[in-house]
Design an enzyme around this catalytic site. Structure first.
Site, PDB file in Angstrom:
ATOM      1  N   SER A 123      40.739  70.773  61.553  1.00 13.87           N
ATOM      2  CA  SER A 123      41.176  69.827  62.581  1.00 13.87           C
ATOM      3  C   SER A 123      42.491  69.151  62.178  1.00 13.87           C
ATOM      4  O   SER A 123      43.306  68.819  63.031  1.00 13.87           O
ATOM      5  CB  SER A 123      40.106  68.764  62.811  1.00 13.87           C
ATOM      6  N   ASN A 124      42.708  68.958  60.864  1.00 15.94           N
ATOM      7  CA  ASN A 124      43.861  68.150  60.434  1.00 15.94           C
ATOM      8  C   ASN A 124      45.136  68.963  60.218  1.00 15.94           C
ATOM      9  O   ASN A 124      46.185  68.397  59.969  1.00 15.94           O
ATOM     10  CB  ASN A 124      43.522  67.349  59.166  1.00 15.94           C
ATOM     11  N   LYS A 149      37.644  81.394  64.962  1.00 12.75           N
ATOM     12  CA  LYS A 149      36.856  80.468  65.796  1.00 12.75           C
ATOM     13  C   LYS A 149      37.783  79.258  65.991  1.00 12.75           C
ATOM     14  O   LYS A 149      38.063  78.508  65.054  1.00 12.75           O
ATOM     15  CB  LYS A 149      35.571  80.107  65.043  1.00 12.75           C
ATOM     16  N   ALA A 150      38.311  79.118  67.235  1.00 17.10           N
ATOM     17  CA  ALA A 150      39.282  78.054  67.510  1.00 17.10           C
ATOM     18  C   ALA A 150      38.657  76.689  67.266  1.00 17.10           C
ATOM     19  O   ALA A 150      37.480  76.475  67.587  1.00 17.10           O
ATOM     20  CB  ALA A 150      39.743  78.145  68.954  1.00 17.10           C
ATOM     21  N   HIS A 151      39.438  75.766  66.666  1.00 13.55           N
ATOM     22  CA  HIS A 151      38.909  74.409  66.519  1.00 13.55           C
ATOM     23  C   HIS A 151      39.001  73.695  67.860  1.00 13.55           C
ATOM     24  O   HIS A 151      40.081  73.658  68.455  1.00 13.55           O
ATOM     25  CB  HIS A 151      39.683  73.633  65.443  1.00 13.55           C
ATOM     26  N   GLY A 206      37.232  72.272  56.296  1.00 13.04           N
ATOM     27  CA  GLY A 206      36.641  71.199  57.101  1.00 13.04           C
ATOM     28  C   GLY A 206      35.693  70.359  56.275  1.00 13.04           C
ATOM     29  O   GLY A 206      35.939  70.113  55.092  1.00 13.04           O
ATOM     30  N   SER A 207      34.585  69.963  56.904  1.00 15.54           N
ATOM     31  CA  SER A 207      33.674  69.017  56.257  1.00 15.54           C
ATOM     32  C   SER A 207      32.767  69.714  55.239  1.00 15.54           C
ATOM     33  O   SER A 207      32.547  70.932  55.311  1.00 15.54           O
ATOM     34  CB  SER A 207      32.798  68.356  57.317  1.00 15.54           C
ATOM     35  N   GLU A 230      36.715  75.348  51.962  1.00 17.83           N
ATOM     36  CA  GLU A 230      37.445  74.254  51.330  1.00 17.83           C
ATOM     37  C   GLU A 230      36.972  72.984  52.013  1.00 17.83           C
ATOM     38  O   GLU A 230      37.156  72.818  53.216  1.00 17.83           O
ATOM     39  CB  GLU A 230      38.949  74.483  51.521  1.00 17.83           C
ATOM     40  N   CYS A 267      42.972  66.482  52.817  1.00 17.86           N
ATOM     41  CA  CYS A 267      41.911  66.767  51.847  1.00 17.86           C
ATOM     42  C   CYS A 267      42.350  66.358  50.443  1.00 17.86           C
ATOM     43  O   CYS A 267      41.531  66.281  49.537  1.00 17.86           O
ATOM     44  CB  CYS A 267      41.533  68.235  51.892  1.00 17.86           C
ATOM     45  N   GLU A 358      33.358  61.056  50.035  1.00 20.50           N
ATOM     46  CA  GLU A 358      34.681  60.934  50.644  1.00 20.50           C
ATOM     47  C   GLU A 358      34.594  60.075  51.909  1.00 20.50           C
ATOM     48  O   GLU A 358      33.667  60.229  52.714  1.00 20.50           O
ATOM     49  CB  GLU A 358      35.181  62.350  51.023  1.00 20.50           C
TER      50      GLU A 358
END
Ligand code: NAP
Length: 494
Positions: A123-124, A149-151, A206-207, A230, A267, A358
């Site tokens: 996303s970022n 897979k599109a965000h 991502g998360s 990651e 991140c 985090e």
């Protein structure tokens, strides 16, 4: 806005990817590189609409997105060059020794493509770690078709980039299934892709929850596959006494900027700062507080991430022993992230695992240690990280060799007197660290070494020269570096 892919469409994409794999894995390194260069050209040809669309979808400012677009183009072109250079293939040749007892056969090894790869964009980073980003570029370089897979947070941006990739597929005459693009607003589409028997690897940014769930899913398949996730990282920064005494205020200034860069949505954001109690740490804290108060809250990537930040920040500040040191002087309005610094004693930090989590956004926790021995204790109790930083003089390092060893043990990139934000794209970069920062600390998702994630070694034993791949032929027609009988060389074999 975009229709979710049906299970039939997902099966079709995976089937097409497999059929394309059979062709694409055998095309020359030069053609693969030309394809990647063409993707870069087609993305450039999109013009300003790409950044404008991403600005609307992500709330990221124009300058930040223009910089990321430049980075995307650089990744595609530099990974294309690396693909053609061929060092990533790790070509090894041990020629036959027929008169040895027992005789040694001729054995030649190189990395070959794993198979279709599913990429989950971040996303970022709507450009550099999404549709045509690092994972996709590395997979293409390795000879693998890609299904993205599109965000959903930047679906339109993703469509634009996907269209550029399809143009490049057509212009370079590659099979259609080399690239597919799937929208899916729930988890079902992504899960179906990871479980599909034709899919052979996954790249994810991502998360922790998402990356670990997909890793577990892939491990439970009848044929488990690698998932390069990651995930989150708190990127601890250790302040050592002599350096702190010399430059407390300067360190505070560069860290206020690093903590709040891009509303903390990196991140590599420095989420933990660990230092020894005393006058110098107090001076650092008061300067850091003064800087943070001056920084305005800003809109985060999407309402979901802003809501999550608000919740995580609240949860962190409510923990026993945590003291709010400073927040921006300006009120945050809806979907904005409030720059925040908190502090806690090392003893409390060590006792409360919640404080190790985090807080994705402009937040950092300063951990006050009773002495240098406690700095070491904190380092030995931290989870795996993408980066760790030492703010230290040479004397500090010499006086704290145990700490240096402990910090080496927990991260993929060890920074001296700098900030963790800002990840250079180059061969020596390591962007990956011990779990839970990533699911496989042996690999990097930044730099052309990332190509190796999508290859597996294949050894050819006793094959005649004309039947070997060009990479391993006697004449070395590609002119690549190879380890020939234990020596790195570009020489042909006579
Ligand atoms: P995310 O929630 O992990 O989602 C990333 C992608 O994976 C999305 O396409 C998502 O699909 C999919 N996904 C997530 N969990 C899944 C599951 N269990 N099964 C199948 N698909 C799954 O990450 P995000 O949306 O980028 O941001 C959310 C949080 O991730 C942030 O608050 C932050 O903590 C963290 N984050 C970390 C980094 C990093 O660099 N490590 C970068 C960005 C964000 P849907 O979107 O359709 O749900």
């Amino acid at each position: 806005m975009y229709k979710d892919a049906t299970i039939d469409e997902i099966n079709e994409a995976a089937g097409k990817a497999w059929r394309a794999f059979v062709i694409y894995r055998n095309i020359s390194l030069r053609k693969r590189a030309a394809f990647m260069m063409e993707i870069a050209a087609q993305i450039e040809a999109l013009g300003p609409v790409l950044v404008e669309t991403a600005m609307r979808e992500t709330n990221l400012p124009q300058a930040r997105l223009q910089g990321e677009r430049t980075r995307l183009i650089f990744q595609l072109t530099s990974y294309a060059q690396a693909c053609e250079r061929g060092n990533w293939l790790e070509a090894r040749i041990d020629t036959a020794l027929p008169s040895r007892n027992p005789p040694r056969p001729d054995i030649r090894k190189m990395l070959v493509a794993l198979g279709p790869v599913v990429v989950f964009g971040a996303s970022n980073f709507p450009f550099a770690y999404s549709t045509a980003g690092g994972d996709t570029a590395c997979a293409f370089a390795a000879g693998c078709p890609v299904i993205v897979k599109a965000h959903p947070a930047h679906a339109e941006t993703s469509e634009l980039v996907a269209a550029a990739i399809w143009k490049a597929v057509n212009l370079t005459g590659l099979p259609e299934g080399v690239f597919s693009h799937i929208h899916s607003s729930g988890f079902e589409g992504g899960k179906a892709l990871v479980l599909h028997p034709r899919v052979k690897a996954v790249g994810f940014t991502g998360s922790y929850a998402g990356g670990k769930a997909l890793y577990d899913l892939a491990a439970q398949r009848p044929e488990p596959i690698p998932v390069f996730s990651e995930m989150g990282s708190t990127n601890p920064v250790f302040l050592l006494p002599e350096k702190l005494k010399q430059s407390a205020s300067d360190i505070a200034k560069i860290y206020a900027a690093s903590i709040t860069l891009s509303v903390g949505q990196f991140c590599t954001n420095p989420g933990l700062i660990i230092g020894p109690e005393g006058e110098d740490l107090n001076q650092f804290l008061s300067q850091l507080a003064a800087e943070i108060r001056k920084i305005d809250p800003a809109t985060m990537l999407q309402p979901r991430i802003a809501k999550q930040f608000l919740l995580n920040r609240k949860k962190a500040l409510e923990q026993q022993g945590v003291e709010l040191i400073a927040a921006s002087d300006k009120e945050a309005i809806e979907n904005q992230g409030m720059p925040t610094i908190a502090s806690v004693s090392a003893k409390t930090f060590l006792e409360n695992p919640q404080l190790h989590q985090e807080v994705f956004g402009p937040y950092s926790l300063v951990i006050r240690c009773a002495d240098e021995a406690q700095l070491l204790e904190v380092a030995t109790h931290l989870e795996g990280q993408l980066t760790s930083t030492l703010m230290a003089t040479v004397k500090d390092i010499q006086n704290n060799l145990d700490l240096v060893e402990a910090v080496k043990n927990l991260c993929g990139r060890l920074i001296l007197n700098g900030v963790p934000t800002g990840v250079e794209v180059c061969l020596s970069m390591q962007h990956g660290g011990p779990f839970p920062a990533t699911t496989d600390s042996r690999f990097s998702s930044v730099g052309a070494d990332g190509i190796k994630r999508f290859g597996r070694p294949l050894a050819f034993q006793n094959w005649p020269d004309q039947l070997l791949p060009d990479e391993l032929k006697n004449a070395n027609p590609l002119g690549i570096w190879r380890t020939l009988n234990d020596e790195l060389t570009k020489e042909a074999i006579s």
